[in-house]
Scaffold this motif. Structure first.
Motif, PDB file in Angstrom:
ATOM      1  N   LEU A  28       0.844  -1.193   0.000  1.00 55.71           N
ATOM      2  CA  LEU A  28       0.000   0.000   0.000  1.00 55.71           C
ATOM      3  C   LEU A  28       0.878   1.241   0.000  1.00 55.71           C
ATOM      4  O   LEU A  28       2.057   1.189   0.377  1.00 55.71           O
ATOM      5  CB  LEU A  28      -0.895   0.035   1.247  1.00 55.71           C
ATOM      6  N   LYS A  29       0.287   2.346  -0.380  1.00 55.45           N
ATOM      7  CA  LYS A  29       0.918   3.654  -0.239  1.00 55.45           C
ATOM      8  C   LYS A  29      -0.043   4.588   0.491  1.00 55.45           C
ATOM      9  O   LYS A  29      -1.259   4.396   0.463  1.00 55.45           O
ATOM     10  CB  LYS A  29       1.256   4.249  -1.614  1.00 55.45           C
ATOM     11  N   VAL A  30       0.519   5.609   1.103  1.00 59.56           N
ATOM     12  CA  VAL A  30      -0.302   6.689   1.630  1.00 59.56           C
ATOM     13  C   VAL A  30       0.039   7.945   0.841  1.00 59.56           C
ATOM     14  O   VAL A  30       1.215   8.259   0.605  1.00 59.56           O
ATOM     15  CB  VAL A  30      -0.085   6.897   3.151  1.00 59.56           C
ATOM     16  N   SER A  31      -0.986   8.627   0.389  1.00 61.61           N
ATOM     17  CA  SER A  31      -0.833   9.861  -0.376  1.00 61.61           C
ATOM     18  C   SER A  31      -1.281  11.025   0.497  1.00 61.61           C
ATOM     19  O   SER A  31      -2.413  11.041   0.995  1.00 61.61           O
ATOM     20  CB  SER A  31      -1.661   9.803  -1.657  1.00 61.61           C
ATOM     21  N   GLU A  69      -7.787   4.741  -4.899  1.00 61.70           N
ATOM     22  CA  GLU A  69      -7.556   5.577  -3.729  1.00 61.70           C
ATOM     23  C   GLU A  69      -8.753   5.469  -2.782  1.00 61.70           C
ATOM     24  O   GLU A  69      -9.907   5.592  -3.211  1.00 61.70           O
ATOM     25  CB  GLU A  69      -7.335   7.032  -4.148  1.00 61.70           C
ATOM     26  N   VAL A  70      -8.456   5.219  -1.519  1.00 60.44           N
ATOM     27  CA  VAL A  70      -9.535   5.009  -0.545  1.00 60.44           C
ATOM     28  C   VAL A  70      -9.293   5.887   0.676  1.00 60.44           C
ATOM     29  O   VAL A  70      -8.134   6.151   1.045  1.00 60.44           O
ATOM     30  CB  VAL A  70      -9.626   3.527  -0.123  1.00 60.44           C
ATOM     31  N   PRO A  71     -10.364   6.356   1.314  1.00 59.48           N
ATOM     32  CA  PRO A  71     -10.200   7.109   2.558  1.00 59.48           C
ATOM     33  C   PRO A  71      -9.826   6.168   3.703  1.00 59.48           C
ATOM     34  O   PRO A  71      -9.934   4.944   3.581  1.00 59.48           O
ATOM     35  CB  PRO A  71     -11.587   7.724   2.773  1.00 59.48           C
ATOM     36  N   GLY A  84     -14.000  11.214  -0.699  1.00 63.42           N
ATOM     37  CA  GLY A  84     -12.899  12.160  -0.706  1.00 63.42           C
ATOM     38  C   GLY A  84     -11.781  11.755   0.235  1.00 63.42           C
ATOM     39  O   GLY A  84     -11.800  10.695   0.872  1.00 63.42           O
ATOM     40  N   ALA A  85     -10.788  12.627   0.310  1.00 58.41           N
ATOM     41  CA  ALA A  85      -9.646  12.384   1.195  1.00 58.41           C
ATOM     42  C   ALA A  85     -10.047  12.614   2.648  1.00 58.41           C
ATOM     43  O   ALA A  85     -10.982  13.360   2.957  1.00 58.41           O
ATOM     44  CB  ALA A  85      -8.496  13.313   0.812  1.00 58.41           C
ATOM     45  N   SER A  86      -9.294  11.951   3.542  1.00 59.70           N
ATOM     46  CA  SER A  86      -9.491  12.125   4.980  1.00 59.70           C
ATOM     47  C   SER A  86      -8.609  13.272   5.469  1.00 59.70           C
ATOM     48  O   SER A  86      -7.519  13.506   4.950  1.00 59.70           O
ATOM     49  CB  SER A  86      -9.112  10.839   5.716  1.00 59.70           C
ATOM     50  N   GLU A  87      -9.085  13.991   6.479  1.00 59.11           N
ATOM     51  CA  GLU A  87      -8.310  15.112   7.028  1.00 59.11           C
ATOM     52  C   GLU A  87      -7.667  14.701   8.341  1.00 59.11           C
ATOM     53  O   GLU A  87      -8.300  14.081   9.201  1.00 59.11           O
ATOM     54  CB  GLU A  87      -9.205  16.330   7.248  1.00 59.11           C
ATOM     55  N   LEU A  88      -6.396  15.063   8.502  1.00 57.27           N
ATOM     56  CA  LEU A  88      -5.710  14.849   9.779  1.00 57.27           C
ATOM     57  C   LEU A  88      -6.265  15.822  10.814  1.00 57.27           C
ATOM     58  O   LEU A  88      -6.235  17.042  10.609  1.00 57.27           O
ATOM     59  CB  LEU A  88      -4.204  15.084   9.615  1.00 57.27           C
ATOM     60  N   ILE A  89      -6.784  15.279  11.902  1.00 62.80           N
ATOM     61  CA  ILE A  89      -7.428  16.092  12.927  1.00 62.80           C
ATOM     62  C   ILE A  89      -6.643  15.998  14.231  1.00 62.80           C
ATOM     63  O   ILE A  89      -6.404  14.894  14.751  1.00 62.80           O
ATOM     64  CB  ILE A  89      -8.884  15.638  13.164  1.00 62.80           C
ATOM     65  N   ASP A  90      -6.247  17.143  14.746  1.00 63.83           N
ATOM     66  CA  ASP A  90      -5.680  17.213  16.092  1.00 63.83           C
ATOM     67  C   ASP A  90      -6.855  17.440  17.046  1.00 63.83           C
ATOM     68  O   ASP A  90      -7.545  18.445  16.972  1.00 63.83           O
ATOM     69  CB  ASP A  90      -4.692  18.380  16.170  1.00 63.83           C
TER      70      ASP A  90
END
Length: 607
Positions: A28-31, A69-71, A84-90
């Motif tokens: 796998l890759k992460v984009s 591409e998968v979320p 869509g893409a997932s967002e990095l959440i703090d």
């Protein structure tokens, strides 16, 4: 507070660790914002990449070997919907209420709401504006219909596919925290509805890289989730962590588990019991309440320990009492209502013992239903006269108040709000909202067509679903029609005040007795015309007599004891139509050798 979970990204001081459980894929890759990083295969099907360049706010996806591409299935936020893409959440957040531990179960009065339809704006932040109204009414808990990210612009919430991500149509994760914080400031708990029996039909990519389903088990939505087959440990952990995530990261006070009768698991312990045990271990110092929807009426899941505390689940929505109330108030006998024609005795049994069906055959189902429940305390059951299902499972999504007697509604409200069971209102009920609440979803052209057909087939035994004017569940107009019209609340001011008086009585007179409520505390009399129930709550006796007909009924009512509440008209030997009488302590309404067989009389009470 920062994430520290197995599923989802782990944000460190100078890097982010991305993880995906994908045992069906070898690489796998992460984009991240257009750049790609190889992920390292780990044991048990995990793939991991640590990326120093990643920051909160970045958008990322996982790339499968075929280029798909998968979320992230444990995405914390999807700003561009499920594909869509997932967002990095703090998840760091400055909570104003620092030491909230929740409220004891006996204090709970639930208010079910759909965030998108509760206000015109339909957001977490706009819901905050209505919390003062709920606090003034006497509500102590709001229950949010499912929040997990779903496809499209509007949905009841049961088509969610990303269970860790609050749907972006309602706002951002920090907005949800603001809603929870504002509720806690007002002494109001927040529960959320979670769905662990299926995924929605659009946007669930998990089956392409993980054994999420089990072909041995079926559900109304297809193959059952894999809670007991090969690889099931990770599926179990996924939902258990999800439960802990909502309760920890968002400081929710409880969960309502949707349709647990559709969760199939042949292993030991059952996923439901393992989930409940895990949650209670994770939050030993908080009042955490776990609620079930369970069509099978399985009382084992509600068992108490020797100290009277729930072993697993706190309470169950009691559809039985709703159905009996509905038949009494409306006279409707179609569909499953046909099994509640003896509504006087059924209401009495549901109030005194919990379930109406405790192993008896139910005609609508064509088989037996339920198990004995009289040994459970009254607070193991949640009673109501409306909820999202019971309104939405009508062809027009119409509420009872739109076409039936307000006096009948007020009488039934007086019963369920003053009983030792835990009451639940549906949004707008308190001021007599007439806006419908039909089913709605937005799944895309092809799936919308299937949704329309499936809805008709699912509820074909109920009237009106083939009518030409039945609302299209996929139309935005149907969703818009479900929004509460708060401008109409002033017209329902008198009813709102009536509900408020009942909740004040509950808080002041009944709640202090509920800690003493045990199993086998309730006794009811069988009768077609009257509902008569008595509960022993420690040294006190709470008693109900109610006439849910349009005729006065002869009844001997002793005068001793304290009258807690009366509605309608009543004398020493008869009770008027749609009249409810509650008494507290020494035997009021307890027929001591008097006329135990009520008879209809021609005399009518004054309005």
């Amino acid at each position: 507070m920062q994430d520290s979970f197995t599923f989802g990204p782990d944000i460190k001081a100078h890097s982010v660790i991305f993880r995906l459980w994908a045992p069906l894929r070898d690489r796998l890759k992460v984009s991240i914002e257009g750049q790609e990083w190889e992920m390292r295969p780990q044991q048990d099907g995990w793939h991991v990449a640590e990326v120093a360049e990643a920051r909160p706010g970045d958008l990322y996806k996982f790339i499968l070997p075929d280029g798909t591409e998968v979320p992230d299935p444990a995405s914390r936020f999807q700003p561009n919907d499920v594909h869509g893409a997932s967002e990095l959440i703090d998840h760091a957040f400055e909570w104003r209420v620092q030491h909230w531990r929740g409220r004891p179960w006996e204090e709970i009065v639930i208010y079910e709401l759909h965030v998108g339809a509760f206000t015109e704006a339909g957001t977490f932040l706009s819901a905050i504006e209505k919390l003062d109204h709920l606090q003034g009414l006497g509500i102590t808990a709001i229950q949010l219909m499912p929040l997990s990210d779903f496809p499209g612009r509007y949905n009841w919430g049961y088509d969610g596919v990303l269970p860790y991500a609050p749907d972006s149509s309602y706002g951002r994760p920090e907005d949800l925290k603001m809603l929870v914080d504002a509720a806690h400031e007002r002494g109001i708990c927040v529960f959320v509805d979670v769905v662990y029996n299926h995924f929605g039909p659009d946007g669930n990519y998990l089956p392409t890289y993980a054994p999420i389903f089990n072909e041995r088990h079926k559900s109304p939505w297809g193959n059952g989730l894999n809670y007991d087959g090969e690889g099931s440990r990770f599926v179990r952990d996924f939902v258990i962590e999800n439960a802990i995530y909502w309760l920890g990261i968002f400081r929710m006070d409880g969960l309502r588990l949707d349709a647990v009768h559709a969760i199939k698991d042949d292993s030991d312990p059952h996923i439901l019991k393992e989930l409940a045990d895990s949650v209670r271990r994770a939050f030993p110092d908080r009042h955490i309440h776990l609620i079930l929807e369970n069509e099978d009426n399985n009382s084992d899941l509600l068992a108490r320990d020797p100290h009277g505390k729930p072993r697993h689940f706190t309470a169950q929505w009691n559809d039985d009492i709703h159905h009996a109330f509905h038949v009494a108030a409306t006279g409707e006998t179609f569909g499953y209502y046909q099994d509640y024609l003896d509504h006087g005795s059924h209401i009495g049994r549901a109030l005194a013992e919990g379930f109406v069906f405790q192993g008896e055959r139910m005609g609508y189902r064509g088989r037996t239903r339920g198990s004995p429940s009289a040994g459970l305390p009254p607070m193991a059951f949640i009673s109501f006269i409306q909820n999202h299902d019971q309104i939405g499972n009508r062809a027009m999504g119409d509420r009872m108040v739109a076409s039936h007697s307000i006096e009948a509604m007020k009488a039934i409200a007086a019963i369920y709000l003053l009983s030792p069971q835990i009451p639940m209102l549906f949004m707008g009920e308190e001021w007599g909202a007439t806006t419908p609440f039909p089913f709605f979803c937005d799944l895309g052209k092809e799936l919308n067509s299937k949704a329309r057909l499936g809805r008709k087939e699912e509820l074909s035994r109920l009237p009106g679903f083939d009518a030409e004017d039945a609302p299209d569940p996929t139309s935005e107009a149907t969703f818009q029609s479900a929004k509460l019209r708060w401008g109409q609340a002033e017209q329902g001011k008198a009813l709102n005040e009536y509900y408020g008086r009942l909740m004040t009585l509950r808080r002041e007179k009944i709640v202090p007795l509920l800690k003493c409520a045990q199993g086998y505390s309730g006794v009811h009399e069988k009768g077609e015309l009257l509902v008569r129930v008595t509960w022993r709550l420690g040294q006190a006796t709470l008693a109900l007599a109610a006439n849910l007909t349009d005729k006065a009924v002869a009844i001997a009512i002793p005068s001793e004891g304290q009258t807690l509440f009366t509605s309608g008209t009543i004398s020493s030997d008869w009770i008027g139509p749609w009249t409810v009488a509650w008494g507290l302590s020494s035997g009021i309404l307890d027929d001591q050798g008097g006329n135990r067989h009520a008879q209809s009389v021609s005399r009518r009470s004054s309005a």
